[in-house]
Design an enzyme around this catalytic site. Structure first.
Site, PDB file in Angstrom:
ATOM      1  N   ASN A   8      34.502  37.184  47.125  1.00 16.70           N
ATOM      2  CA  ASN A   8      33.642  36.908  45.971  1.00 16.70           C
ATOM      3  C   ASN A   8      33.731  35.406  45.667  1.00 16.70           C
ATOM      4  OD1 ASN A   8      32.975  36.358  43.222  1.00 16.70           O
ATOM      5  ND2 ASN A   8      32.955  38.552  42.820  1.00 16.70           N
ATOM      6  N   HIS A  11      33.439  31.870  41.697  1.00 16.80           N
ATOM      7  CA  HIS A  11      34.127  30.767  41.025  1.00 16.80           C
ATOM      8  C   HIS A  11      33.953  29.419  41.715  1.00 16.80           C
ATOM      9  CE1 HIS A  11      35.196  33.404  37.941  1.00 16.80           C
ATOM     10  NE2 HIS A  11      35.829  34.225  38.755  1.00 16.80           N
ATOM     11  N   ARG A  19      29.701  21.234  35.633  1.00 17.72           N
ATOM     12  CA  ARG A  19      29.019  19.944  35.535  1.00 17.72           C
ATOM     13  C   ARG A  19      27.504  20.064  35.734  1.00 17.72           C
ATOM     14  NH1 ARG A  19      32.399  15.329  35.993  1.00 17.72           N
ATOM     15  NH2 ARG A  19      34.105  15.848  34.616  1.00 17.72           N
ATOM     16  N   HIS A  44      28.263  37.805  41.860  1.00 14.83           N
ATOM     17  CA  HIS A  44      27.869  38.556  40.671  1.00 14.83           C
ATOM     18  C   HIS A  44      26.823  37.740  39.920  1.00 14.83           C
ATOM     19  CE1 HIS A  44      29.381  40.740  36.750  1.00 14.83           C
ATOM     20  NE2 HIS A  44      28.079  40.821  36.907  1.00 14.83           N
ATOM     21  N   ARG A  46      25.224  37.342  36.812  1.00 17.16           N
ATOM     22  CA  ARG A  46      25.412  37.810  35.439  1.00 17.16           C
ATOM     23  C   ARG A  46      24.174  37.536  34.596  1.00 17.16           C
ATOM     24  NH1 ARG A  46      30.770  38.803  33.604  1.00 17.16           N
ATOM     25  NH2 ARG A  46      29.715  38.767  31.604  1.00 17.16           N
ATOM     26  N   ARG A  50      26.357  32.486  34.040  1.00 17.59           N
ATOM     27  CA  ARG A  50      27.429  31.511  33.806  1.00 17.59           C
ATOM     28  C   ARG A  50      27.935  30.871  35.103  1.00 17.59           C
ATOM     29  NH1 ARG A  50      32.265  35.452  31.788  1.00 17.59           N
ATOM     30  NH2 ARG A  50      30.723  35.896  30.193  1.00 17.59           N
ATOM     31  N   GLU A  71      26.704  41.918  42.983  1.00 13.53           N
ATOM     32  CA  GLU A  71      27.123  42.717  41.825  1.00 13.53           C
ATOM     33  C   GLU A  71      26.152  42.430  40.695  1.00 13.53           C
ATOM     34  OE1 GLU A  71      30.978  41.264  40.934  1.00 13.53           O
ATOM     35  OE2 GLU A  71      31.871  42.120  42.719  1.00 13.53           O
ATOM     36  N   THR A 101      35.579  38.461  32.017  1.00  5.06           N
ATOM     37  CA  THR A 101      35.197  39.013  33.320  1.00  5.06           C
ATOM     38  C   THR A 101      34.862  40.488  33.105  1.00  5.06           C
ATOM     39  OG1 THR A 101      35.912  39.357  35.618  1.00  5.06           O
ATOM     40  CG2 THR A 101      37.614  39.526  33.922  1.00  5.06           C
ATOM     41  N   THR A 102      34.403  41.171  34.159  1.00  8.32           N
ATOM     42  CA  THR A 102      34.028  42.581  34.020  1.00  8.32           C
ATOM     43  C   THR A 102      35.194  43.376  33.442  1.00  8.32           C
ATOM     44  OG1 THR A 102      32.787  42.224  36.050  1.00  8.32           O
ATOM     45  CG2 THR A 102      32.970  44.486  35.288  1.00  8.32           C
ATOM     46  N   GLU A 152      33.333  51.602  44.208  1.00  5.35           N
ATOM     47  CA  GLU A 152      34.354  50.562  44.226  1.00  5.35           C
ATOM     48  C   GLU A 152      35.291  50.886  43.071  1.00  5.35           C
ATOM     49  OE1 GLU A 152      33.019  46.492  44.156  1.00  5.35           O
ATOM     50  OE2 GLU A 152      35.021  45.762  43.683  1.00  5.35           O
ATOM     51  N   HIS A 201      39.002  43.897  41.869  1.00  9.27           N
ATOM     52  CA  HIS A 201      39.206  43.312  40.539  1.00  9.27           C
ATOM     53  C   HIS A 201      40.672  42.967  40.305  1.00  9.27           C
ATOM     54  CE1 HIS A 201      38.446  41.974  36.541  1.00  9.27           C
ATOM     55  NE2 HIS A 201      37.172  42.088  36.804  1.00  9.27           N
ATOM     56  N   GLY A 202      40.917  41.689  40.179  1.00  7.81           N
ATOM     57  CA  GLY A 202      42.265  41.208  39.861  1.00  7.81           C
ATOM     58  C   GLY A 202      43.245  41.275  41.017  1.00  7.81           C
ATOM     59  N   GLY A 223      38.007  37.799  44.651  1.00 10.91           N
ATOM     60  CA  GLY A 223      37.452  36.487  44.354  1.00 10.91           C
ATOM     61  C   GLY A 223      38.428  35.490  43.776  1.00 10.91           C
ATOM     62  N   HIS A 224      38.748  35.669  42.506  1.00  8.05           N
ATOM     63  CA  HIS A 224      39.449  34.629  41.758  1.00  8.05           C
ATOM     64  C   HIS A 224      40.724  34.140  42.442  1.00  8.05           C
ATOM     65  CE1 HIS A 224      41.927  32.918  38.502  1.00  8.05           C
ATOM     66  NE2 HIS A 224      40.772  32.441  38.091  1.00  8.05           N
TER      67      HIS A 224
HETATM   68  N1  PXP Z   1      34.658  43.707  42.150  1.00  4.27           N
HETATM   69  C1  PXP Z   1      33.872  43.698  41.052  1.00  4.27           C
HETATM   70  C2  PXP Z   1      32.967  44.852  40.814  1.00  4.27           C
HETATM   71  C3  PXP Z   1      33.870  42.603  40.165  1.00  4.27           C
HETATM   72  O1  PXP Z   1      33.083  42.631  39.075  1.00  4.27           O
HETATM   73  C4  PXP Z   1      34.702  41.500  40.455  1.00  4.27           C
HETATM   74  C5  PXP Z   1      34.669  40.297  39.560  1.00  4.27           C
HETATM   75  O2  PXP Z   1      33.393  39.730  39.604  1.00  4.27           O
HETATM   76  C6  PXP Z   1      35.490  41.557  41.610  1.00  4.27           C
HETATM   77  C7  PXP Z   1      35.466  42.674  42.429  1.00  4.27           C
HETATM   78  C8  PXP Z   1      36.387  40.436  41.997  1.00  4.27           C
HETATM   79  O3  PXP Z   1      37.407  40.305  41.057  1.00  4.27           O
HETATM   80  P1  PXP Z   1      38.425  39.101  41.162  1.00  4.27           P
HETATM   81  O4  PXP Z   1      37.649  37.841  40.999  1.00  4.27           O
HETATM   82  O5  PXP Z   1      39.374  39.356  40.053  1.00  4.27           O
HETATM   83  O6  PXP Z   1      39.066  39.192  42.522  1.00  4.27           O
END
Ligand code: PXP
Length: 247
Positions: A8, A11, A19, A44, A46, A50, A71, A101-102, A152, A201-202, A223-224
């Site tokens: 993902n 970021h 910027r 994603h 949104r 953002r 997403e 975040t979600t 998911e 997620h996370g 992602g993050h």
């Molecule tokens: N899966 C879904 C459905 C999400 O909404 C997100 C965050 O956009 C992620 C995975 C990735 O999460 P993270 O950035 O915490 O790894």
């Protein structure tokens, strides 16, 4: 067969949007992730735009050669964008305006008719549809009944419980183990219902290993933590290191 990794890259766009400029390039990021072995690119779009912008989706559609997973919330606006740009997959996620975040999974059971309708429209256009849900039997059944091809499983709770100091000992470790077991049971049940199972997620370099050992989970969206590591190691190496942990 080991699980796939979709990176993902939201970021990368977060830094760019700080910027409102053209760097860092989301396209370069996608290409580097693919070259490093990622199986797909996730973004994603949104409602508040953002990070990822509409134009990013159009450009990524032309550039990504592996798998483009978008997403999005199950709204008319987003459905029209998906039907227009045709990503390989759409993951339906919940969205509320002020969240960082979600927050948790989509409540498919309570919003069944609307989600079923969006799912059908996307599938009719040849787009693979995944529902991002909490790992509960009710939501898994609702996702299956509403036509999702994949679920998911939301790993936010597991991620929270495995934050370094919390899971180190005693009660913290037990709670993390219990959540891991809940995810494993959910993955098994979803798979028995014929759904493909992803997770995300996370997730981090520290907590992904235990999840990767659950055989039914065949895809991760991360992602993050990858982008965070990439600040220090470079994106190519950060992706390679995550793939090594998953496999
Ligand atoms: N899966 C879904 C459905 C999400 O909404 C997100 C965050 O956009 C992620 C995975 C990735 O999460 P993270 O950035 O915490 O790894």
């Amino acid at each position: 067969m080991s699980a796939k990794l979709n990176v993902n890259i939201d970021h990368v766009a977060t830094i760019r949007e700080a910027r409102k400029t053209i760097e860092p390039s989301i396209i370069t990021a996608a290409v580097i992730c693919e070259q490093a072995g990622a199986n797909g690119i996730t973004v994603h779009l949104r409602g508040d735009r953002r990070h990822i912008q509409d134009r990013d989706i159009e450009l990524l559609r032309d550039v990504v050669t592996t798998y483009l997973n978008v997403e999005m919330a199950a709204t008319i606006e987003m459905t029209l964008i998906a039907l227009d740009t045709r990503p390989d997959a759409v993951s339906l996620v919940p969205e509320s305006p002020n969240e960082i975040t979600t927050e948790g999974g989509l409540n498919v059971a309570e919003n069944f008719v609307g989600i079923q309708s969006v799912t059908a429209q996307l599938k009719n256009a040849g787009i693979f549809v995944s529902h991002f849900i909490d790992p509960t039997l009710v939501q898994i059944e609702a996702a299956a009944d509403s036509g999702a091809q994949q679920v998911e499983l939301c790993t936010a709770e597991y991620a929270e419980l495995t934050l370094a100091s919390r899971a180190a000992h005693g009660e913290g470790a037990e709670k993390a183990k219990a959540e891991l077991d809940r995810l494993a049971r959910a993955a098994k049940y979803a798979s028995e219902l014929g759904l493909i199972v992803a997770a995300g997620h996370g997730l981090t370099y520290r907590n992904v290993g235990a999840l990767a050992a659950i055989p039914e989970i065949t895809e991760f969206n991360i992602g993050h933590n990858i982008i965070s590591r990439a600040v220090f190691t470079g994106l190519y190496r950060a992706v390679e290191e995550m793939i090594a942990l998953i496999r």
